[in-house]
Design a protein around this motif. Structure first.
Motif, PDB file in Angstrom:
ATOM      1  N   ALA A 164       0.911  -1.122   0.119  1.00  0.00           N
ATOM      2  CA  ALA A 164      -0.131   0.015   0.019  1.00  0.00           C
ATOM      3  C   ALA A 164       0.775   1.318  -0.055  1.00  0.00           C
ATOM      4  CB  ALA A 164      -0.891   0.022   1.180  1.00  0.00           C
ATOM      5  N   PHE A 165       0.247   2.236  -0.444  1.00  0.00           N
ATOM      6  CA  PHE A 165       1.219   3.727  -0.651  1.00  0.00           C
ATOM      7  C   PHE A 165       0.101   4.595  -0.689  1.00  0.00           C
ATOM      8  CE2 PHE A 165       0.396   2.681  -4.814  1.00  0.00           C
ATOM      9  CZ  PHE A 165       0.415   3.560  -5.548  1.00  0.00           C
ATOM     10  N   VAL A 166       0.756   6.109  -0.357  1.00  0.00           N
ATOM     11  CA  VAL A 166      -0.124   7.037   0.094  1.00  0.00           C
ATOM     12  C   VAL A 166       0.308   8.096  -1.064  1.00  0.00           C
ATOM     13  CG1 VAL A 166      -0.514   8.903   1.573  1.00  0.00           C
ATOM     14  CG2 VAL A 166      -0.296   6.871   2.586  1.00  0.00           C
ATOM     15  N   VAL A 167      -0.788   8.663  -1.832  1.00  0.00           N
ATOM     16  CA  VAL A 167      -0.651   9.567  -2.842  1.00  0.00           C
ATOM     17  C   VAL A 167      -1.241  10.897  -2.417  1.00  0.00           C
ATOM     18  CG1 VAL A 167      -1.215  10.026  -5.145  1.00  0.00           C
ATOM     19  CG2 VAL A 167      -1.090   7.705  -4.549  1.00  0.00           C
ATOM     20  N   PRO A 168      -0.308  11.950  -2.497  1.00  0.00           N
ATOM     21  CA  PRO A 168      -0.549  13.251  -2.068  1.00  0.00           C
ATOM     22  C   PRO A 168      -1.434  14.133  -3.199  1.00  0.00           C
ATOM     23  CG  PRO A 168       1.712  13.477  -2.537  1.00  0.00           C
ATOM     24  CD  PRO A 168       1.194  11.836  -2.633  1.00  0.00           C
ATOM     25  N   LEU A 169      -2.398  14.669  -2.771  1.00  0.00           N
ATOM     26  CA  LEU A 169      -3.121  15.198  -3.833  1.00  0.00           C
ATOM     27  C   LEU A 169      -2.917  16.800  -4.124  1.00  0.00           C
ATOM     28  CD1 LEU A 169      -6.755  13.721  -2.388  1.00  0.00           C
ATOM     29  CD2 LEU A 169      -5.202  13.055  -4.455  1.00  0.00           C
ATOM     30  N   SER A 170      -2.813  17.221  -5.321  1.00  0.00           N
ATOM     31  CA  SER A 170      -2.793  18.523  -5.755  1.00  0.00           C
ATOM     32  C   SER A 170      -3.914  19.081  -5.526  1.00  0.00           C
ATOM     33  CB  SER A 170      -2.400  18.509  -7.309  1.00  0.00           C
ATOM     34  OG  SER A 170      -3.059  18.155  -7.979  1.00  0.00           O
ATOM     35  N   GLU A 171      -3.925  20.587  -6.073  1.00  0.00           N
ATOM     36  CA  GLU A 171      -5.199  21.457  -5.860  1.00  0.00           C
ATOM     37  C   GLU A 171      -6.150  20.948  -6.847  1.00  0.00           C
ATOM     38  OE1 GLU A 171      -6.275  23.832  -3.931  1.00  0.00           O
ATOM     39  OE2 GLU A 171      -4.383  24.240  -2.840  1.00  0.00           O
ATOM     40  N   LYS A 172      -5.774  20.666  -8.071  1.00  0.00           N
ATOM     41  CA  LYS A 172      -6.403  20.267  -9.219  1.00  0.00           C
ATOM     42  C   LYS A 172      -7.073  18.985  -8.739  1.00  0.00           C
ATOM     43  CE  LYS A 172      -4.062  22.645 -12.883  1.00  0.00           C
ATOM     44  NZ  LYS A 172      -3.508  22.427 -14.153  1.00  0.00           N
TER      45      LYS A 172
END
Length: 284
Positions: A164-172
């Motif tokens: 499993a891994f975590v994906v940071p989210l951009s503003e868009k």
């Protein structure tokens, strides 16, 4: 343990959210192994399957997905369930060198403008996160934390990652998610109130062709995301973590898109050369 029993236990323990690919593979294998115990499976049986698939015109990559699933079941039975068996060595077939097809920002803009809204949102989200098709189409609200601006991707061997891994989210990316709120209680991306299952559809391929995007498929959005990152200076080791790749070699194929970081090392010798070889200094 019968092969059928091993398959049932394997699927129960893995608990993949979408087992469509697994079911298809195991249905194909059933005529070969359905009557056998796992300790009876030999290399010659596997070779028969490979030759049959090749005769059917199936690609090496598709055959390898089948072999990987077969190997996973046998290894799990042997190593984890302590079934008395000696799994045969399963050698994967050679696959063509991975191609890297990516979009310019102008091409991406034209694609997004040409697509219907629900597909355009998935394209934007893919370009902002680099997630694979199934990670996007099967995305659930319980995987998202908007306050921390992250998506949690679960490990799944079908999706090419056991961890499993975590994906940071951009503003868009956050804006795209906010537009989906209220459309479905469980799944994020929908069409007319129903969860989306596929993105690389005939419609998507048709529109790509209409706007002149030749040899482009949905997975190339991930290549585009990675290429844009490298072009903007993201280190490969950071890209590996962002993309959830377990193998650094998968990331190295994007290395040739980046060369700016090398200039500082090339220029570091300039002063030394000018000092030791004064006659060269005038040539700059």
């Amino acid at each position: 343990m019968l092969w059928k029993e091993a398959v049932i236990r394997f699927m129960r323990e893995k608990q993949n959210k979408d087992q469509t690919n697994e079911i298809s593979i195991f249905k194909y294998l059933d005529p070969y192994f359905g009557h056998m115990y796992v300790d009876e499976i030999r290399r010659m049986h596997i070779d028969d399957i490979i030759q049959q698939r090749l005769k059917e015109g199936v690609s090496n990559a598709t055959i390898n997905r089948l072999l990987q699933k077969l190997r996973a079941v046998l290894n799990k039975a042997h190593k984890e369930w302590e079934v008395k068996c000696d799994p045969p060595f399963v050698k994967l077939l050679k696959e063509p060198k991975k191609r890297v097809r990516w979009l310019t920002e102008n091409e991406a803009y034209r694609l997004i403008q040409a697509l219907p809204a629900h597909t355009a949102d998935m394209v934007v989200f893919s370009l902002e996160t680099g997630l694979r098709e199934s990670n996007v189409t099967l995305l659930r609200w319980d995987q998202i934390n908007l306050s921390e601006r992250v998506v949690f991707i679960e490990g799944d061997d079908i999706l090419k990652s056991e961890q499993a891994f975590v994906v940071p989210l951009s503003e868009k990316a956050v804006d795209v998610l906010k537009r989906q709120i209220g459309k479905h209680t469980e799944r994020v991306f929908t069409y007319k109130g129903n969860p989306v299952r596929r993105a690389n559809t005939k419609m998507f391929k048709s529109i790509c062709k209409e706007i002149g995007l030749e040899d482009f498929r949905w997975h190339d959005l991930r290549h585009t995301w990675a290429t844009w990152h490298v072009n903007r200076g993201t280190p490969l080791e950071v890209l590996q973590e962002l993309g959830g790749w377990s193998d650094y070699k998968m990331v190295k194929r994007y290395a040739h898109f980046s060369h700016q970081h090398l200039h500082k090392y090339v220029n570091s010798t300039q002063n030394q050369i000018s000092t030791n070889f004064p006659t060269l200094a005038k040539f700059g």
